[in-house]
Design a protein around this motif. Sequence first.
Motif, PDB file in Angstrom:
ATOM      1  N   ILE A 174      16.062  47.847  18.660  1.00  0.00           N
ATOM      2  CA  ILE A 174      17.216  47.621  19.537  1.00  0.00           C
ATOM      3  C   ILE A 174      18.268  46.788  18.822  1.00  0.00           C
ATOM      4  O   ILE A 174      17.955  45.805  18.154  1.00  0.00           O
ATOM      5  N   GLU A 175      19.518  47.194  18.937  1.00  0.00           N
ATOM      6  CA  GLU A 175      20.639  46.471  18.332  1.00  0.00           C
ATOM      7  C   GLU A 175      21.722  46.262  19.379  1.00  0.00           C
ATOM      8  O   GLU A 175      21.808  47.009  20.358  1.00  0.00           O
ATOM      9  N   TRP A 176      22.562  45.257  19.155  1.00  0.00           N
ATOM     10  CA  TRP A 176      23.658  44.999  20.078  1.00  0.00           C
ATOM     11  C   TRP A 176      24.544  46.249  20.156  1.00  0.00           C
ATOM     12  O   TRP A 176      24.933  46.808  19.138  1.00  0.00           O
ATOM     13  N   VAL A 189      31.985  43.631  29.736  1.00  0.00           N
ATOM     14  CA  VAL A 189      32.626  43.764  31.047  1.00  0.00           C
ATOM     15  C   VAL A 189      31.860  42.970  32.097  1.00  0.00           C
ATOM     16  O   VAL A 189      30.697  42.588  31.894  1.00  0.00           O
ATOM     17  N   LEU A 190      32.524  42.734  33.228  1.00  0.00           N
ATOM     18  CA  LEU A 190      31.939  41.966  34.334  1.00  0.00           C
ATOM     19  C   LEU A 190      31.080  42.887  35.186  1.00  0.00           C
ATOM     20  O   LEU A 190      31.479  43.358  36.252  1.00  0.00           O
ATOM     21  N   CYS A 191      29.889  43.159  34.685  1.00  0.00           N
ATOM     22  CA  CYS A 191      28.984  44.087  35.365  1.00  0.00           C
ATOM     23  C   CYS A 191      27.574  43.520  35.349  1.00  0.00           C
ATOM     24  O   CYS A 191      27.272  42.571  34.619  1.00  0.00           O
ATOM     25  N   ALA A 192      26.717  44.125  36.128  1.00  0.00           N
ATOM     26  CA  ALA A 192      25.301  43.748  36.133  1.00  0.00           C
ATOM     27  C   ALA A 192      24.461  44.905  36.628  1.00  0.00           C
ATOM     28  O   ALA A 192      24.876  45.648  37.526  1.00  0.00           O
ATOM     29  N   ASP A 193      23.300  45.064  36.029  1.00  0.00           N
ATOM     30  CA  ASP A 193      22.266  45.956  36.550  1.00  0.00           C
ATOM     31  C   ASP A 193      21.160  45.087  37.119  1.00  0.00           C
ATOM     32  O   ASP A 193      20.764  44.087  36.501  1.00  0.00           O
ATOM     33  N   PHE A 250      18.944  40.211  37.215  1.00  0.00           N
ATOM     34  CA  PHE A 250      20.237  40.774  36.831  1.00  0.00           C
ATOM     35  C   PHE A 250      20.392  40.708  35.315  1.00  0.00           C
ATOM     36  O   PHE A 250      20.228  39.642  34.710  1.00  0.00           O
ATOM     37  N   ILE A 251      20.717  41.839  34.713  1.00  0.00           N
ATOM     38  CA  ILE A 251      21.173  41.848  33.316  1.00  0.00           C
ATOM     39  C   ILE A 251      22.684  42.001  33.377  1.00  0.00           C
ATOM     40  O   ILE A 251      23.195  42.996  33.898  1.00  0.00           O
ATOM     41  N   THR A 252      23.413  41.005  32.875  1.00  0.00           N
ATOM     42  CA  THR A 252      24.858  40.937  33.059  1.00  0.00           C
ATOM     43  C   THR A 252      25.624  41.168  31.766  1.00  0.00           C
ATOM     44  O   THR A 252      25.075  41.059  30.675  1.00  0.00           O
ATOM     45  N   HIS A 253      26.904  41.498  31.917  1.00  0.00           N
ATOM     46  CA  HIS A 253      27.878  41.542  30.812  1.00  0.00           C
ATOM     47  C   HIS A 253      27.458  42.488  29.689  1.00  0.00           C
ATOM     48  O   HIS A 253      27.257  42.091  28.547  1.00  0.00           O
ATOM     49  N   TYR A 254      27.340  43.765  30.043  1.00  0.00           N
ATOM     50  CA  TYR A 254      27.039  44.798  29.050  1.00  0.00           C
ATOM     51  C   TYR A 254      28.262  45.066  28.175  1.00  0.00           C
ATOM     52  O   TYR A 254      29.406  44.827  28.592  1.00  0.00           O
ATOM     53  N   PRO A 289      17.939  33.132  45.494  1.00  0.00           N
ATOM     54  CA  PRO A 289      18.673  33.849  44.449  1.00  0.00           C
ATOM     55  C   PRO A 289      17.750  34.517  43.439  1.00  0.00           C
ATOM     56  O   PRO A 289      16.576  34.166  43.346  1.00  0.00           O
ATOM     57  N   PHE A 290      18.313  35.467  42.684  1.00  0.00           N
ATOM     58  CA  PHE A 290      17.580  36.160  41.637  1.00  0.00           C
ATOM     59  C   PHE A 290      17.998  35.619  40.264  1.00  0.00           C
ATOM     60  O   PHE A 290      19.143  35.208  40.089  1.00  0.00           O
ATOM     61  N   PRO A 291      17.091  35.649  39.298  1.00  0.00           N
ATOM     62  CA  PRO A 291      17.446  35.201  37.942  1.00  0.00           C
ATOM     63  C   PRO A 291      18.469  36.124  37.288  1.00  0.00           C
ATOM     64  O   PRO A 291      18.592  37.298  37.664  1.00  0.00           O
ATOM     65  N   ARG A 292      19.171  35.589  36.298  1.00  0.00           N
ATOM     66  CA  ARG A 292      20.185  36.350  35.563  1.00  0.00           C
ATOM     67  C   ARG A 292      19.999  36.134  34.072  1.00  0.00           C
ATOM     68  O   ARG A 292      19.721  35.027  33.627  1.00  0.00           O
ATOM     69  N   ILE A 293      20.153  37.200  33.315  1.00  0.00           N
ATOM     70  CA  ILE A 293      20.114  37.123  31.863  1.00  0.00           C
ATOM     71  C   ILE A 293      21.250  37.980  31.316  1.00  0.00           C
ATOM     72  O   ILE A 293      21.469  39.099  31.797  1.00  0.00           O
ATOM     73  N   SER A 294      21.996  37.457  30.375  1.00  0.00           N
ATOM     74  CA  SER A 294      23.101  38.222  29.810  1.00  0.00           C
ATOM     75  C   SER A 294      22.570  39.310  28.879  1.00  0.00           C
ATOM     76  O   SER A 294      21.445  39.211  28.364  1.00  0.00           O
ATOM     77  N   TYR A 295      23.371  40.323  28.665  1.00  0.00           N
ATOM     78  CA  TYR A 295      22.999  41.380  27.719  1.00  0.00           C
ATOM     79  C   TYR A 295      22.716  40.779  26.356  1.00  0.00           C
ATOM     80  O   TYR A 295      21.735  41.156  25.688  1.00  0.00           O
ATOM     81  N   ASP A 296      23.552  39.840  25.903  1.00  0.00           N
ATOM     82  CA  ASP A 296      23.350  39.190  24.601  1.00  0.00           C
ATOM     83  C   ASP A 296      21.966  38.561  24.525  1.00  0.00           C
ATOM     84  O   ASP A 296      21.228  38.758  23.550  1.00  0.00           O
ATOM     85  N   ASP A 297      21.611  37.774  25.557  1.00  0.00           N
ATOM     86  CA  ASP A 297      20.310  37.099  25.558  1.00  0.00           C
ATOM     87  C   ASP A 297      19.171  38.091  25.707  1.00  0.00           C
ATOM     88  O   ASP A 297      18.063  37.863  25.188  1.00  0.00           O
ATOM     89  N   ALA A 298      19.423  39.198  26.415  1.00  0.00           N
ATOM     90  CA  ALA A 298      18.393  40.226  26.556  1.00  0.00           C
ATOM     91  C   ALA A 298      18.068  40.869  25.209  1.00  0.00           C
ATOM     92  O   ALA A 298      16.899  41.146  24.906  1.00  0.00           O
TER      93      ALA A 298
END
Length: 430
Positions: free
Chosen positions: A294-296, A340-344, A317-321, A273-282
């Motif tokens: 950079i701001e939310w 949203v339920l998305c990821a780059d 994966f950067i998730t939940h933009y 598997p690949f690591p995942r980080i949420s947009y918030d944590d990014a």
Amino acid sequence: MKTTIGQVHKFVGEQVTIGAWIANKRSSGKIAFLQLRDGSGFIQGVVVKAEVEEAIFETAKGLTQETSVYVTGTVQEDTRSSFGYELHVTNIEVIHASVDFPITPKEHGTEFLMDNRHLWLRSRRQHAVMKIRNEIIRATYEFFNENGFTKIDPPILTGSAPEGTTELFATKYFDEDAYLSQSGQLYMEAAAMALGKVFSFGPTFRAEKSKTRRHLIEFWMIEPEMAFVEFDENLEVQEQYVSHVVQSVLKNCTLELERLGRDTSKLEQIQAPFPRISYDDAITFLKEKGFDDIEWGDDFGAPHETAIAEAYDKPVFITHYPTGLKPFYMQPHPERDDVVLCADLIAPEGYGEIIGGSERIHDMELLEQRMKEHDLPHEAYKWYLELRQYGSVPHSGFGLGLERTVAWISGVEHVRESIPFPRLLNRLYP
């Protein structure tokens, strides 16, 4: 026996004839070394003066770069060569003599090489990149065929923008307005409702006035869509697919990766598997790294993506933009209305986003609401809404940019080398 360079391993000790071009040549008084290429590979041809007729040796000494020839000789193993074989030449037949080939072994500027892209493709480096591109395409079909997907071809001419943007190439379709497709996704969703799991592979167009090393005007996308597949399952398919492609290149393109000087130890780590980080944590991570600007709610640029990627050895994966950053069709988070339920999927080594994907909205009322918020014409998207009217189900998909993936796996700096004839902001030739 007539054969190709790629098949000479089958004829060790035998005499063969190969149709080839002279990639390079050096000679002394008693021996000539011909670097031969035929599209399937490169091999050295050795012409020994004492072992051939004088006229053949003189022909060998006089050969010019890119002259086309039929070369006959005996295949021998050569442990000094990474290819492993060489040809001891007994006869040469010139097909067409090339004069003043413009791309010589010396250094040339990028613009000169791009002006001569039709000839630059013949070089060892470009040959290697195109072979890797081909292997990625082969492995793509293999992965999806083995996992129950059906290949579907969406239209290139469309009547609306899949992502609701203005970065489109417009044309007239008789008496209607039409656009070159920037994504086949909406049509692939329709196909998924018919066939369950589908994928497309075709050209897409973005009228984005960007000159970065990551952007092309015309590029190729692999776009799978899957019925009854939700967000987390979608990410699992992506990481399995990318892992399969990378491992296939490692297995089948050893010579090409070596020719490009690629550090394959980095590719060997690419396993799901690949690591995942949420947009918030990014956002938090980037601020800790000194990105005070950079701001939310802000989108990530190349420096931000690179900083995040450098924290990992694999794609991440950067998730939940935030909802406002993404297209209208993405499914909201069940517990938050602001993401949203998305990821780059961000590739390592500074190559940026190679995949964008999401779970799609399957509720008709919510999709209509999102379309109104984005000021999209109801009539143009009527057919898309009807997918939610007749037996709607949760479904997900993604799009992988082929050229960025080729650039990353092969290790070339600019995506212009990852497509045969790149279309850039100021380049429509050759």
